[in-house]
Design a protein around this motif. Structure first.
Motif, PDB file in Angstrom:
ATOM      1  N   ASP A  24       2.390  -5.560  13.912  1.00 52.24           N
ATOM      2  CA  ASP A  24       2.217  -6.622  13.236  1.00 52.24           C
ATOM      3  C   ASP A  24       1.315  -7.825  13.925  1.00 52.24           C
ATOM      4  OD1 ASP A  24       3.673  -5.593  11.243  1.00 52.24           O
ATOM      5  OD2 ASP A  24       5.592  -6.340  11.976  1.00 52.24           O
ATOM      6  N   TRP A  27      -2.235  -6.907  14.040  1.00 50.30           N
ATOM      7  CA  TRP A  27      -2.753  -7.031  12.751  1.00 50.30           C
ATOM      8  C   TRP A  27      -3.000  -8.679  12.278  1.00 50.30           C
ATOM      9  CZ3 TRP A  27      -5.847  -5.312   9.061  1.00 50.30           C
ATOM     10  CH2 TRP A  27      -5.777  -6.008   7.768  1.00 50.30           C
ATOM     11  N   ALA A  31      -6.530  -9.990  10.839  1.00 52.63           N
ATOM     12  CA  ALA A  31      -6.382 -10.124   9.478  1.00 52.63           C
ATOM     13  C   ALA A  31      -7.225 -11.397   9.221  1.00 52.63           C
ATOM     14  CB  ALA A  31      -4.769 -10.633   9.027  1.00 52.63           C
ATOM     15  N   ARG A  37     -10.417 -11.699  -1.014  1.00 48.50           N
ATOM     16  CA  ARG A  37     -10.665 -11.261  -2.227  1.00 48.50           C
ATOM     17  C   ARG A  37     -11.524 -11.886  -3.126  1.00 48.50           C
ATOM     18  NH1 ARG A  37      -4.424  -9.206  -3.994  1.00 48.50           N
ATOM     19  NH2 ARG A  37      -4.435  -7.653  -2.405  1.00 48.50           N
ATOM     20  N   ARG A  44      -9.006  -5.601  -5.897  1.00 49.92           N
ATOM     21  CA  ARG A  44      -8.790  -4.771  -4.773  1.00 49.92           C
ATOM     22  C   ARG A  44      -7.559  -4.053  -4.898  1.00 49.92           C
ATOM     23  NH1 ARG A  44      -9.000  -7.729   0.338  1.00 49.92           N
ATOM     24  NH2 ARG A  44     -11.326  -7.965   0.151  1.00 49.92           N
ATOM     25  N   GLU A  45      -7.582  -2.629  -4.804  1.00 49.50           N
ATOM     26  CA  GLU A  45      -6.250  -1.779  -5.110  1.00 49.50           C
ATOM     27  C   GLU A  45      -5.864  -1.167  -3.724  1.00 49.50           C
ATOM     28  OE1 GLU A  45      -7.233   1.021  -7.728  1.00 49.50           O
ATOM     29  OE2 GLU A  45      -7.633  -0.433  -9.418  1.00 49.50           O
ATOM     30  N   VAL A  46      -6.774  -1.447  -2.585  1.00 53.03           N
ATOM     31  CA  VAL A  46      -6.388  -0.908  -1.362  1.00 53.03           C
ATOM     32  C   VAL A  46      -6.137  -2.007  -0.253  1.00 53.03           C
ATOM     33  CG1 VAL A  46      -8.700  -1.029  -0.470  1.00 53.03           C
ATOM     34  CG2 VAL A  46      -7.337   0.754   0.283  1.00 53.03           C
ATOM     35  N   ASP A  47      -4.979  -1.402   0.404  1.00 52.33           N
ATOM     36  CA  ASP A  47      -4.597  -2.276   1.355  1.00 52.33           C
ATOM     37  C   ASP A  47      -5.422  -2.296   2.744  1.00 52.33           C
ATOM     38  OD1 ASP A  47      -3.246  -3.945   3.453  1.00 52.33           O
ATOM     39  OD2 ASP A  47      -1.554  -2.456   3.530  1.00 52.33           O
ATOM     40  N   LEU A  48      -6.081  -3.338   3.119  1.00 52.93           N
ATOM     41  CA  LEU A  48      -7.057  -3.446   4.084  1.00 52.93           C
ATOM     42  C   LEU A  48      -6.445  -2.968   5.516  1.00 52.93           C
ATOM     43  CD1 LEU A  48      -9.321  -6.423   3.349  1.00 52.93           C
ATOM     44  CD2 LEU A  48      -9.716  -4.246   2.918  1.00 52.93           C
ATOM     45  N   ARG A  49      -5.339  -3.279   5.999  1.00 53.42           N
ATOM     46  CA  ARG A  49      -4.472  -2.896   7.032  1.00 53.42           C
ATOM     47  C   ARG A  49      -4.554  -1.335   7.063  1.00 53.42           C
ATOM     48  NH1 ARG A  49       1.159  -5.128   9.491  1.00 53.42           N
ATOM     49  NH2 ARG A  49       1.315  -3.646  11.372  1.00 53.42           N
ATOM     50  N   GLU A  50      -4.512  -0.642   5.867  1.00 47.17           N
ATOM     51  CA  GLU A  50      -4.496   0.658   5.892  1.00 47.17           C
ATOM     52  C   GLU A  50      -6.116   1.202   6.207  1.00 47.17           C
ATOM     53  OE1 GLU A  50      -2.190   3.428   5.476  1.00 47.17           O
ATOM     54  OE2 GLU A  50      -0.708   1.713   5.975  1.00 47.17           O
TER      55      GLU A  50
END
Length: 109
Positions: A24, A27, A31, A37, A44-50
């Protein structure tokens, strides 16, 4: 410089899915560099952390894009984000932020 007990606890990665995953605190540092956005268009449907964790997984393991584990977003999505960030200079900003943090820790600041 030998490892101390405190340093071992601070850098322990046993609770993460992969050793290349972000804590965390890591990130939080990255971040701020992520694109906001968009107001218009498809959300956006995807998590940028992923996405970032998938990129770090590829970098640390040396695997091919297509060999990305199924726990991550599709490789084409990860690849698209990486190429876009590379071309706009965003990836360089992320790397520089991480290097700055690592150098400060080494210098003891």
């Amino acid at each position: 410089m030998p490892w101390t007990k405190a340093a071992r606890l601070q850098y322990q990665r046993s609770g993460l899915r992969y050793t290349s995953d972000l804590t965390d605190a890591e990130w939080a540092l990255i971040a701020r560099k992520m694109p906001p956005r968009r107001r218009l268009g498809r959300p956006r449907e995807v998590d940028l952390r992923e996405i970032v964790q998938a990129i770090f997984y590829i970098l640390s393991s040396g695997c091919q894009w297509r060999a990305l584990p199924k726990e991550f977003p599709p490789y084409s999505t990860v690849q698209g984000y990486f190429y876009a960030w590379r071309d706009t200079g965003r990836w360089q900003e992320i790397v520089e932020a991480l290097v700055r943090k690592a150098r400060r820790k080494l210098a003891g600041c």
